[in-house]
Design an enzyme around this catalytic site. Structure first.
Site, mmCIF file in Angstrom:
data_model
loop_
_atom_site.group_PDB
_atom_site.id
_atom_site.type_symbol
_atom_site.label_atom_id
_atom_site.label_comp_id
_atom_site.label_asym_id
_atom_site.label_seq_id
_atom_site.Cartn_x
_atom_site.Cartn_y
_atom_site.Cartn_z
ATOM 1 N N TYR A 1 84.672 -40.398 33.502
ATOM 2 C CA TYR A 1 83.641 -39.701 34.141
ATOM 3 C C TYR A 1 84.064 -38.417 34.739
ATOM 4 C CZ TYR A 1 85.724 -41.143 38.734
ATOM 5 O OH TYR A 1 86.515 -41.431 39.803
ATOM 6 N N CYS A 2 82.967 -37.564 35.079
ATOM 7 C CA CYS A 2 83.214 -36.233 35.372
ATOM 8 C C CYS A 2 82.048 -35.588 36.076
ATOM 9 C CB CYS A 2 83.976 -35.084 34.610
ATOM 10 S SG CYS A 2 82.986 -35.001 33.008
ATOM 11 N N THR A 3 81.918 -34.386 36.359
ATOM 12 C CA THR A 3 80.611 -33.998 37.238
ATOM 13 C C THR A 3 79.403 -33.870 36.328
ATOM 14 O OG1 THR A 3 82.277 -32.410 38.293
ATOM 15 C CG2 THR A 3 80.036 -32.175 38.580
#
Length: 286
Positions: A184-186
């Protein structure tokens, strides 16, 4: 009355003439008085721009008029006004800098060999069905995770995105190769690349959170598996999904809970740090 908005989006698709796309994007954004950062490469586009809502809407409409960008997942959020110092539109070898442009392959459907996309609800279903066999893997810089992350997530000790290749090649995460790994990331763009790098290095079951933390927060706020605030690369620095957000960060000066980042003078040896309002007001930093 001006209503400031920020949009975040990316598209992985082959671009035969990145410089032509740069010129068009610069003209389109500048004509609508937008500021922010747009990166373009032969692999696609990655953009975060802001301005008055009417101008942003015109920019989005113009961007979507180009067929390869028509289905771009545009993520909207409230801005503060003057969220970015200027407009920067550049051509780079990568639209997110992992330092491995030759490893990334894209076609008209996106990244080739990346992780399986999971919507926020599907992530919950996976965790409910597999329990401890599911591992969240943070695809951001480590400092971003100080104020917010998924519960129990693995947070690699990276200070820039370029550090991930070395981290993966070090072997320290090889014990996860038989796990169900959810990256996951922004907004999702870093995980597109990270998940493909992980799969090419033998991680057998790799997923990516579709739309990133932004879409997850829109779906579940602070009632799901996310804890804390989301770091963002603009004047706001951090956003919450509700007024129930946990405070995970600690002030580097006094240790009290805070999610407030502050840019510090270069002579202090660090450009960004968690600093509470009291320490700033009392002149302990800056």
């Amino acid at each position: 009355m001006a209503v400031p908005k920020i949009v975040l989006f990316y598209v992985f698709t082959p671009l035969a003439d990145p410089e032509a796309i740069r010129l068009w994007q610069h003209t389109l954004a500048e004509a609508n008085d937008l500021t922010g950062r747009i990166l373009i490469s032969e692999h696609g586009i990655n953009a975060t721009v802001g301005g008055d809502i009417r101008d942003v809407k015109r920019y989005v409409k113009g961007t979507r008029s180009y067929a390869p960008f028509r289905e771009a997942d545009i993520k909207w959020s409230d801005g503060l006004g003057d969220d970015f110092p200027r407009l920067s539109v550049r051509v780079r070898p990568e639209i997110v800098s992992f330092g491995a442009p030759d490893e990334l392959k894209v076609d008209t459907s996106g990244v080739v060999g990346g992780g399986t996309h999971l919507a926020p609800r599907e992530v919950h279903d996976l965790v409910e069905g597999r329990g401890d066999d599911v591992v969240f893997f943070d695809g951001r810089n480590a400092f971003e995770a100080e104020i917010g992350r998924f519960r129990g997530a693995v947070v690699p000790a990276v200070s820039t995105t370029r550090d991930f290749v070395h981290e993966l090649d070090s072997g320290k995460y090889d014990h996860l190769k038989d796990k169900a790994v959810v990256t996951y990331c922004t907004g999702g763009v870093r995980c597109e690349v990270l998940s493909s790098l992980m799969r090419s290095r033998g991680f057998g079951e790799v997923y990516q959170l579709d739309g990133g933390i932004v879409r997850y927060g829109e779906a579940f706020g602070d009632t799901g598996l996310w804890e804390g605030s989301l770091y963002v690369f603009d004047k706001r620095m951090a956003v919450n999904f509700s007024d129930q957000a946990s405070i995970l960060g600690r002030c580097t000066e006094c240790g009290v809970p805070t999610s407030r980042y502050e840019n510090l003078p270069e002579d202090q040896g660090r450009a960004l740090a968690l600093v509470c309002e009291s320490c700033t007001a009392e002149g302990r930093v800056g």
